[in-house]
Enzyme design. Structure first.
Site, mmCIF file in Angstrom:
data_model
loop_
_atom_site.group_PDB
_atom_site.id
_atom_site.type_symbol
_atom_site.label_atom_id
_atom_site.label_comp_id
_atom_site.label_asym_id
_atom_site.label_seq_id
_atom_site.Cartn_x
_atom_site.Cartn_y
_atom_site.Cartn_z
ATOM 1 N N HIS A 99 0.816 -1.181 -0.137
ATOM 2 C CA HIS A 99 -0.267 0.076 0.139
ATOM 3 C C HIS A 99 0.925 1.300 -0.089
ATOM 4 C CE1 HIS A 99 -3.188 -2.576 2.246
ATOM 5 N NE2 HIS A 99 -3.658 -2.502 1.140
ATOM 6 N N LYS A 149 -16.646 -7.764 6.923
ATOM 7 C CA LYS A 149 -15.563 -8.477 6.611
ATOM 8 C C LYS A 149 -14.625 -9.141 7.860
ATOM 9 C CE LYS A 149 -13.718 -7.325 2.163
ATOM 10 N NZ LYS A 149 -12.465 -6.641 1.496
ATOM 11 N N SER A 181 -3.099 -7.741 2.538
ATOM 12 C CA SER A 181 -3.155 -7.348 4.043
ATOM 13 C C SER A 181 -3.574 -9.043 4.601
ATOM 14 C CB SER A 181 -4.321 -6.580 4.269
ATOM 15 O OG SER A 181 -3.933 -5.557 3.941
ATOM 16 N N ARG A 240 -1.617 -5.837 -8.643
ATOM 17 C CA ARG A 240 -0.311 -6.705 -8.274
ATOM 18 C C ARG A 240 -0.103 -7.810 -9.596
ATOM 19 N NH1 ARG A 240 -3.056 -7.787 -2.742
ATOM 20 N NH2 ARG A 240 -4.648 -7.276 -3.876
HETATM 21 P P1 ADP Z 1 -9.728 -3.657 -0.850
HETATM 22 O O1 ADP Z 1 -10.468 -4.632 0.164
HETATM 23 O O2 ADP Z 1 -10.420 -2.505 -1.508
HETATM 24 O O3 ADP Z 1 -8.931 -4.570 -1.926
HETATM 25 P P2 ADP Z 1 -6.998 -3.521 0.041
HETATM 26 O O4 ADP Z 1 -6.467 -2.787 1.400
HETATM 27 O O5 ADP Z 1 -6.878 -5.001 0.016
HETATM 28 O O6 ADP Z 1 -8.346 -3.056 -0.154
HETATM 29 O O7 ADP Z 1 -6.218 -2.782 -1.003
HETATM 30 C C1 ADP Z 1 -6.213 -1.402 -1.460
HETATM 31 C C2 ADP Z 1 -5.675 -1.277 -2.686
HETATM 32 O O8 ADP Z 1 -4.105 -1.438 -2.543
HETATM 33 C C3 ADP Z 1 -6.205 -2.065 -3.876
HETATM 34 O O9 ADP Z 1 -6.123 -1.235 -5.226
HETATM 35 C C4 ADP Z 1 -5.155 -3.026 -3.810
HETATM 36 O O10 ADP Z 1 -4.866 -3.578 -5.267
HETATM 37 C C5 ADP Z 1 -3.745 -2.258 -3.456
HETATM 38 N N1 ADP Z 1 -2.868 -3.225 -2.996
HETATM 39 C C6 ADP Z 1 -2.851 -4.087 -2.010
HETATM 40 N N2 ADP Z 1 -1.692 -4.712 -1.878
HETATM 41 C C7 ADP Z 1 -0.898 -4.172 -2.483
HETATM 42 C C8 ADP Z 1 0.453 -4.494 -2.990
HETATM 43 N N3 ADP Z 1 1.277 -5.339 -2.243
HETATM 44 N N4 ADP Z 1 1.279 -3.753 -4.024
HETATM 45 C C9 ADP Z 1 0.289 -2.707 -4.728
HETATM 46 N N5 ADP Z 1 -0.989 -2.701 -4.391
HETATM 47 C C10 ADP Z 1 -1.444 -3.204 -3.569
#
Ligand code: ADP
Length: 165
Positions: free
Chosen positions: A19, A43, A134, A96
């Site tokens: 992130h 969730k 996450s 990703r």
């Molecule tokens: P959501 O439940 O909306 O997917 P996340 O917190 O999992 O929320 O992800 C938020 C954003 O960050 C999404 O666009 C996701 O693709 C991006 N993201 C999550 N992990 C990574 C990572 N390791 N590298 C790049 N982008 C990421």
């Protein structure tokens, strides 16, 4: 000149270095970025939305944001509604792998239908974090695996506290 404002929405349960990488990459593109933490009690998150916002604020205070104004906010309901309310020009999302693409494409097209003026901007994850999510971090940490270098140290400390409880 109008302000180029974006939101970066997500669960951030918890914040990972993936992130942070996307946040750093978006800094030069916008004047203001609102990290928008989704309030999603259904969730069954590890951290409350307040805890997630607090961690983000603390960690982002260390980020050299240059001219970009970085803020943290939370929201419930539709991302498109929140983006409109904040008068954002763009929604930032990270990609990703191909597996992210289909879901993200559907969401982006739906959000465009809801709010045609707001564009979704996709940024590619850094290779070293391209497998980091996450959920994976929570699973590995809970099972005693090392997640050092993949999540901020503060997040790791907070996860340790959570597990003790
Ligand atoms: P959501 O439940 O909306 O997917 P996340 O917190 O999992 O929320 O992800 C938020 C954003 O960050 C999404 O666009 C996701 O693709 C991006 N993201 C999550 N992990 C990574 C990572 N390791 N590298 C790049 N982008 C990421």
């Amino acid at each position: 000149m109008s302000l180029r404002r974006a939101i970066f929405p997500g669960s951030f349960d918890p914040l990972t270095n993936g992130h942070l990488d996307i946040i750093r990459r978006s800094l030069p593109l916008f004047d203001e970025i609102i990290i928008a933490v989704l309030n999603n009690p259904e969730k069954n998150p590890m951290f409350s939305v307040e805890e997630r916002c607090e961690m983000l604020r603390e960690i982002l205070s260390e980020v050299e944001a240059g001219k970009c104004c970085l803020t943290v906010d939370s929201f419930s309901g539709l991302t498109a509604d929140f983006a409109k309310k904040k008068r954002a020009a763009a929604i930032v999302r990270g990609i990703r792998a191909i597996s992210d693409y289909e879901y993200e494409l559907r969401m982006a097209l739906m959000n465009r239908r809801l709010e045609p003026e707001i564009e979704t901007v996709f940024l590619m994850a850094a290779e070293e974090y391209s497998y980091v999510s996450s959920n994976l971090m929570k699973q590995i940490f809970t099972l005693g695996g090392r997640v050092e270098g993949l999540i901020p140290a503060l997040v790791e400390a907070k996860m340790r506290e959570k597990l003790k409880k």
